[in-house]
Design a protein around this motif. Structure first.
Motif, PDB file in Angstrom:
ATOM      1  N   PHE A 254       0.805  -1.220   0.000  1.00 37.22           N
ATOM      2  CA  PHE A 254       0.000   0.000   0.000  1.00 37.22           C
ATOM      3  C   PHE A 254       0.841   1.275   0.000  1.00 37.22           C
ATOM      4  O   PHE A 254       0.367   2.327  -0.443  1.00 37.22           O
ATOM      5  N   ASN A 255       2.083   1.191   0.476  1.00 38.11           N
ATOM      6  CA  ASN A 255       2.916   2.384   0.522  1.00 38.11           C
ATOM      7  C   ASN A 255       3.857   2.521  -0.668  1.00 38.11           C
ATOM      8  O   ASN A 255       4.339   3.617  -0.930  1.00 38.11           O
ATOM      9  N   ILE A 256       4.130   1.413  -1.378  1.00 39.39           N
ATOM     10  CA  ILE A 256       5.087   1.465  -2.483  1.00 39.39           C
ATOM     11  C   ILE A 256       4.450   1.092  -3.816  1.00 39.39           C
ATOM     12  O   ILE A 256       4.628   1.785  -4.815  1.00 39.39           O
ATOM     13  N   TYR A 257       3.683   0.005  -3.838  1.00 36.60           N
ATOM     14  CA  TYR A 257       3.272  -0.584  -5.108  1.00 36.60           C
ATOM     15  C   TYR A 257       1.834  -0.297  -5.528  1.00 36.60           C
ATOM     16  O   TYR A 257       1.520  -0.409  -6.719  1.00 36.60           O
ATOM     17  N   ALA A 258       0.965   0.043  -4.613  1.00 40.75           N
ATOM     18  CA  ALA A 258      -0.447   0.224  -4.964  1.00 40.75           C
ATOM     19  C   ALA A 258      -0.596   1.344  -5.995  1.00 40.75           C
ATOM     20  O   ALA A 258       0.047   2.395  -5.886  1.00 40.75           O
ATOM     21  N   PRO A 259      -1.435   1.131  -7.023  1.00 41.07           N
ATOM     22  CA  PRO A 259      -1.589   2.153  -8.063  1.00 41.07           C
ATOM     23  C   PRO A 259      -2.280   3.419  -7.569  1.00 41.07           C
ATOM     24  O   PRO A 259      -2.202   4.458  -8.208  1.00 41.07           O
TER      25      PRO A 259
ATOM     26  N   GLU B  91      13.041   1.341   6.296  1.00 38.19           N
ATOM     27  CA  GLU B  91      12.741   2.717   5.894  1.00 38.19           C
ATOM     28  C   GLU B  91      11.514   2.769   4.987  1.00 38.19           C
ATOM     29  O   GLU B  91      10.647   3.637   5.145  1.00 38.19           O
ATOM     30  N   ALA B  92      11.433   1.833   4.047  1.00 35.72           N
ATOM     31  CA  ALA B  92      10.271   1.782   3.159  1.00 35.72           C
ATOM     32  C   ALA B  92       8.988   1.440   3.917  1.00 35.72           C
ATOM     33  O   ALA B  92       7.894   1.751   3.448  1.00 35.72           O
ATOM     34  N   GLN B  93       9.139   0.819   5.084  1.00 33.84           N
ATOM     35  CA  GLN B  93       7.983   0.466   5.914  1.00 33.84           C
ATOM     36  C   GLN B  93       7.581   1.603   6.858  1.00 33.84           C
ATOM     37  O   GLN B  93       6.673   1.452   7.662  1.00 33.84           O
TER      38      GLN B  93
ATOM     39  N   PRO C  89      12.098   0.923 -12.131  1.00 35.67           N
ATOM     40  CA  PRO C  89      10.668   1.146 -11.875  1.00 35.67           C
ATOM     41  C   PRO C  89       9.839  -0.048 -12.338  1.00 35.67           C
ATOM     42  O   PRO C  89      10.176  -0.719 -13.317  1.00 35.67           O
ATOM     43  N   MET C  90       8.756  -0.303 -11.642  1.00 38.66           N
ATOM     44  CA  MET C  90       7.892  -1.425 -11.989  1.00 38.66           C
ATOM     45  C   MET C  90       7.049  -1.093 -13.212  1.00 38.66           C
ATOM     46  O   MET C  90       6.453  -0.022 -13.303  1.00 38.66           O
TER      47      MET C  90
END
Length: 230
Positions: free
Chosen positions: A118-123, A173-175, A214-215
Protein backbone atom coordinates in the motif's frame (compact mmCIF):
# COMPACT_ATOMS: atom_id res chain seq x y z
CA UNK A 1 23.18 -30.59 -4.10
CA UNK A 2 20.19 -28.33 -3.52
CA UNK A 3 18.41 -26.48 -6.30
CA UNK A 4 17.04 -23.19 -4.98
CA UNK A 5 14.28 -21.56 -6.99
CA UNK A 6 14.64 -17.99 -5.89
CA UNK A 7 14.17 -14.30 -6.39
CA UNK A 8 15.76 -11.70 -4.06
CA UNK A 9 12.74 -10.90 -1.90
CA UNK A 10 12.59 -11.16 1.90
CA UNK A 11 11.31 -14.73 1.68
CA UNK A 12 13.98 -15.64 -0.83
CA UNK A 13 16.72 -14.14 1.32
CA UNK A 14 15.73 -16.36 4.25
CA UNK A 15 16.93 -19.43 2.41
CA UNK A 16 20.19 -18.03 1.10
CA UNK A 17 20.96 -16.85 4.65
CA UNK A 18 20.66 -20.44 5.88
CA UNK A 19 22.52 -22.02 3.00
CA UNK A 20 25.41 -19.58 3.29
CA UNK A 21 25.63 -20.03 7.06
CA UNK A 22 25.57 -23.82 6.77
CA UNK A 23 27.93 -24.00 3.81
CA UNK A 24 25.60 -26.33 1.92
CA UNK A 25 26.22 -26.60 -1.83
CA UNK A 26 23.36 -25.11 -3.81
CA UNK A 27 22.50 -23.78 -7.22
CA UNK A 28 20.24 -20.77 -7.65
CA UNK A 29 17.58 -20.98 -10.35
CA UNK A 30 16.17 -17.46 -10.68
CA UNK A 31 12.40 -17.17 -10.80
CA UNK A 32 11.72 -13.69 -12.15
CA UNK A 33 8.40 -12.96 -10.51
CA UNK A 34 8.04 -9.70 -12.45
CA UNK A 35 8.09 -11.66 -15.71
CA UNK A 36 5.61 -14.21 -14.39
CA UNK A 37 8.06 -17.11 -14.28
CA UNK A 38 6.37 -18.32 -11.08
CA UNK A 39 3.46 -19.46 -13.27
CA UNK A 40 5.49 -21.79 -15.45
CA UNK A 41 4.33 -25.42 -15.25
CA UNK A 42 7.77 -26.70 -14.27
CA UNK A 43 7.82 -24.33 -11.29
CA UNK A 44 4.23 -25.06 -10.29
CA UNK A 45 5.17 -28.74 -10.14
CA UNK A 46 7.28 -28.00 -7.07
CA UNK A 47 5.53 -24.86 -5.79
CA UNK A 48 1.80 -25.17 -6.47
CA UNK A 49 1.02 -21.85 -4.75
CA UNK A 50 3.09 -20.05 -7.45
CA UNK A 51 5.26 -18.41 -4.82
CA UNK A 52 8.97 -18.72 -4.37
CA UNK A 53 11.25 -19.81 -2.79
CA UNK A 54 11.19 -23.53 -3.32
CA UNK A 55 13.94 -26.12 -3.15
CA UNK A 56 14.69 -29.50 -4.60
CA UNK A 57 17.14 -31.50 -2.49
CA UNK A 58 18.85 -34.18 -4.57
CA UNK A 59 20.34 -35.76 -1.44
CA UNK A 60 17.38 -35.54 0.93
CA UNK A 61 17.35 -36.21 4.61
CA UNK A 62 16.73 -39.94 5.02
CA UNK A 63 17.71 -40.73 1.44
CA UNK A 64 15.45 -41.60 -1.47
CA UNK A 65 14.27 -39.62 -4.46
CA UNK A 66 14.82 -35.87 -4.77
CA UNK A 67 12.60 -33.96 -2.37
CA UNK A 68 10.87 -30.71 -3.28
CA UNK A 69 9.65 -28.27 -0.62
CA UNK A 70 7.88 -24.93 -0.93
CA UNK A 71 7.06 -22.25 1.70
CA UNK A 72 10.06 -20.53 3.25
CA UNK A 73 9.26 -21.56 6.83
CA UNK A 74 8.97 -25.23 5.88
CA UNK A 75 12.25 -24.99 3.96
CA UNK A 76 14.03 -23.49 6.97
CA UNK A 77 12.72 -26.23 9.24
CA UNK A 78 13.79 -28.91 6.79
CA UNK A 79 17.27 -27.49 6.34
CA UNK A 80 17.69 -27.19 10.11
CA UNK A 81 16.72 -30.83 10.55
CA UNK A 82 18.92 -31.92 7.65
CA UNK A 83 22.01 -30.21 9.02
CA UNK A 84 21.31 -30.34 12.74
CA UNK A 85 22.04 -26.62 12.91
CA UNK A 86 20.26 -23.38 13.76
CA UNK A 87 17.43 -25.09 15.68
CA UNK A 88 17.89 -26.12 19.32
CA UNK A 89 17.85 -29.85 20.01
CA UNK A 90 15.98 -29.71 23.33
CA UNK A 91 12.18 -29.58 23.21
CA UNK A 92 11.78 -26.24 24.98
CA UNK A 93 14.44 -24.53 22.89
CA UNK A 94 13.19 -26.09 19.67
CA UNK A 95 9.65 -24.86 20.13
CA UNK A 96 10.82 -21.48 21.31
CA UNK A 97 12.51 -21.02 17.93
CA UNK A 98 9.58 -22.55 16.03
CA UNK A 99 7.00 -20.30 17.67
CA UNK A 100 8.99 -17.23 16.62
CA UNK A 101 9.34 -18.64 13.14
CA UNK A 102 5.55 -18.95 13.06
CA UNK A 103 5.28 -15.38 14.41
CA UNK A 104 7.23 -14.17 11.44
CA UNK A 105 5.30 -16.28 8.96
CA UNK A 106 1.89 -15.31 10.33
CA UNK A 107 2.56 -11.76 11.49
CA UNK A 108 5.68 -9.83 10.57
CA UNK A 109 5.87 -11.06 6.97
CA UNK A 110 2.22 -10.59 5.98
CA UNK A 111 1.83 -7.24 7.75
CA UNK A 112 5.10 -5.82 6.42
CA UNK A 113 4.15 -7.17 3.00
CA UNK A 114 0.88 -5.24 3.08
CA UNK A 115 2.83 -2.22 4.25
CA UNK A 116 5.07 -2.53 1.18
CA UNK A 117 2.08 -2.96 -1.10
CA UNK A 118 0.00 0.00 0.00
CA UNK A 119 2.92 2.38 0.52
CA UNK A 120 5.09 1.47 -2.48
CA UNK A 121 3.27 -0.58 -5.11
CA UNK A 122 -0.45 0.22 -4.96
CA UNK A 123 -1.59 2.15 -8.06
CA UNK A 124 -3.56 4.51 -5.84
CA UNK A 125 -2.83 5.69 -2.31
CA UNK A 126 -5.34 4.71 0.37
CA UNK A 127 -4.45 6.62 3.55
CA UNK A 128 -6.39 4.29 5.84
CA UNK A 129 -4.55 1.22 4.55
CA UNK A 130 -1.18 2.98 4.58
CA UNK A 131 -1.63 4.08 8.19
CA UNK A 132 -3.06 0.72 9.26
CA UNK A 133 -0.07 -1.28 8.08
CA UNK A 134 2.57 1.23 9.17
CA UNK A 135 1.12 1.11 12.68
CA UNK A 136 0.86 -2.67 12.70
CA UNK A 137 4.43 -2.98 11.47
CA UNK A 138 5.53 -0.68 14.29
CA UNK A 139 3.64 -2.83 16.80
CA UNK A 140 5.40 -5.96 15.56
CA UNK A 141 8.78 -4.22 15.66
CA UNK A 142 7.94 -3.39 19.28
CA UNK A 143 7.18 -7.03 20.06
CA UNK A 144 10.55 -8.05 18.65
CA UNK A 145 12.34 -5.21 20.40
CA UNK A 146 10.92 -6.33 23.74
CA UNK A 147 11.89 -9.94 23.05
CA UNK A 148 15.48 -8.88 22.37
CA UNK A 149 15.81 -6.79 25.52
CA UNK A 150 17.66 -9.52 27.42
CA UNK A 151 19.12 -11.74 24.68
CA UNK A 152 21.37 -11.49 21.64
CA UNK A 153 19.10 -13.46 19.32
CA UNK A 154 15.42 -14.29 19.18
CA UNK A 155 15.61 -17.85 20.55
CA UNK A 156 18.94 -18.56 22.22
CA UNK A 157 21.76 -18.83 19.71
CA UNK A 158 21.42 -17.59 16.14
CA UNK A 159 18.64 -19.68 14.60
CA UNK A 160 16.11 -20.01 11.82
CA UNK A 161 13.90 -17.59 13.78
CA UNK A 162 16.46 -14.84 13.20
CA UNK A 163 16.97 -15.82 9.56
CA UNK A 164 13.21 -15.59 8.99
CA UNK A 165 12.75 -12.19 10.63
CA UNK A 166 15.86 -10.32 9.52
CA UNK A 167 14.99 -9.95 5.79
CA UNK A 168 11.66 -8.37 6.71
CA UNK A 169 13.44 -5.73 8.78
CA UNK A 170 15.95 -4.85 6.04
CA UNK A 171 13.45 -2.56 4.21
CA UNK A 172 12.51 -0.74 7.44
CA UNK A 173 12.74 2.72 5.89
CA UNK A 174 10.27 1.78 3.16
CA UNK A 175 7.98 0.47 5.91
CA UNK A 176 7.96 3.86 7.63
CA UNK A 177 10.07 2.65 10.57
CA UNK A 178 13.20 4.00 12.26
CA UNK A 179 15.42 1.41 13.90
CA UNK A 180 16.56 4.04 16.38
CA UNK A 181 13.07 3.79 17.90
CA UNK A 182 13.75 0.11 18.66
CA UNK A 183 17.26 -0.04 20.22
CA UNK A 184 17.28 -3.77 21.03
CA UNK A 185 16.07 -4.65 17.57
CA UNK A 186 18.70 -2.32 16.05
CA UNK A 187 21.51 -4.01 17.97
CA UNK A 188 20.27 -7.41 16.77
CA UNK A 189 19.85 -6.15 13.20
CA UNK A 190 23.36 -4.72 13.06
CA UNK A 191 24.84 -7.96 14.45
CA UNK A 192 23.19 -10.05 11.74
CA UNK A 193 24.09 -7.58 9.00
CA UNK A 194 27.75 -7.92 10.03
CA UNK A 195 27.82 -11.71 9.61
CA UNK A 196 29.85 -12.81 6.55
CA UNK A 197 27.10 -15.22 5.47
CA UNK A 198 24.59 -12.37 5.45
CA UNK A 199 26.81 -10.30 3.18
CA UNK A 200 27.32 -13.28 0.88
CA UNK A 201 23.59 -14.06 0.70
CA UNK A 202 22.61 -10.50 -0.16
CA UNK A 203 25.41 -10.16 -2.69
CA UNK A 204 24.04 -13.16 -4.57
CA UNK A 205 20.61 -11.61 -4.60
CA UNK A 206 21.89 -8.25 -5.81
CA UNK A 207 23.74 -9.97 -8.64
CA UNK A 208 20.40 -11.28 -9.89
CA UNK A 209 18.32 -8.13 -9.35
CA UNK A 210 18.92 -5.00 -7.31
CA UNK A 211 15.28 -3.91 -7.55
CA UNK A 212 16.23 -0.42 -8.73
CA UNK A 213 14.20 -0.32 -11.94
CA UNK A 214 10.67 1.15 -11.88
CA UNK A 215 7.89 -1.42 -11.99
CA UNK A 216 6.19 -1.84 -15.34
CA UNK A 217 2.50 -2.51 -15.86
CA UNK A 218 3.31 -6.07 -16.90
CA UNK A 219 5.28 -6.66 -13.72
CA UNK A 220 2.42 -5.21 -11.65
CA UNK A 221 -0.03 -7.61 -13.29
CA UNK A 222 2.28 -10.58 -12.73
CA UNK A 223 2.92 -9.70 -9.09
CA UNK A 224 -0.49 -8.48 -7.99
CA UNK A 225 -2.98 -9.62 -10.60
CA UNK A 226 -4.23 -6.04 -10.97
CA UNK A 227 -4.78 -4.03 -14.12
CA UNK A 228 -2.58 -0.98 -14.75
CA UNK A 229 -3.97 2.35 -13.62
CA UNK A 230 -5.33 4.46 -16.47
Amino acid sequence: MIDLHYWPTPNGHKITLFLEEAGLPYTIHPVDIGKGEQFRPEFLAIAPNNRMPAIVDHEPLGGGDPLSIFESGAILLYLAEKTGRFLPADTAGRYDAIQWLMWQMGGLGPMAGQNHHFNIYAPEKIPYAQDRYIRETARLYGVLDKRLADRDFIAGDYSIADMAAYPWIVPHEAQGQKLEDFPNLKRWFDAIAARPATAAAYAKGKAISDGSKPMTDEQRRNLFGTPPKN
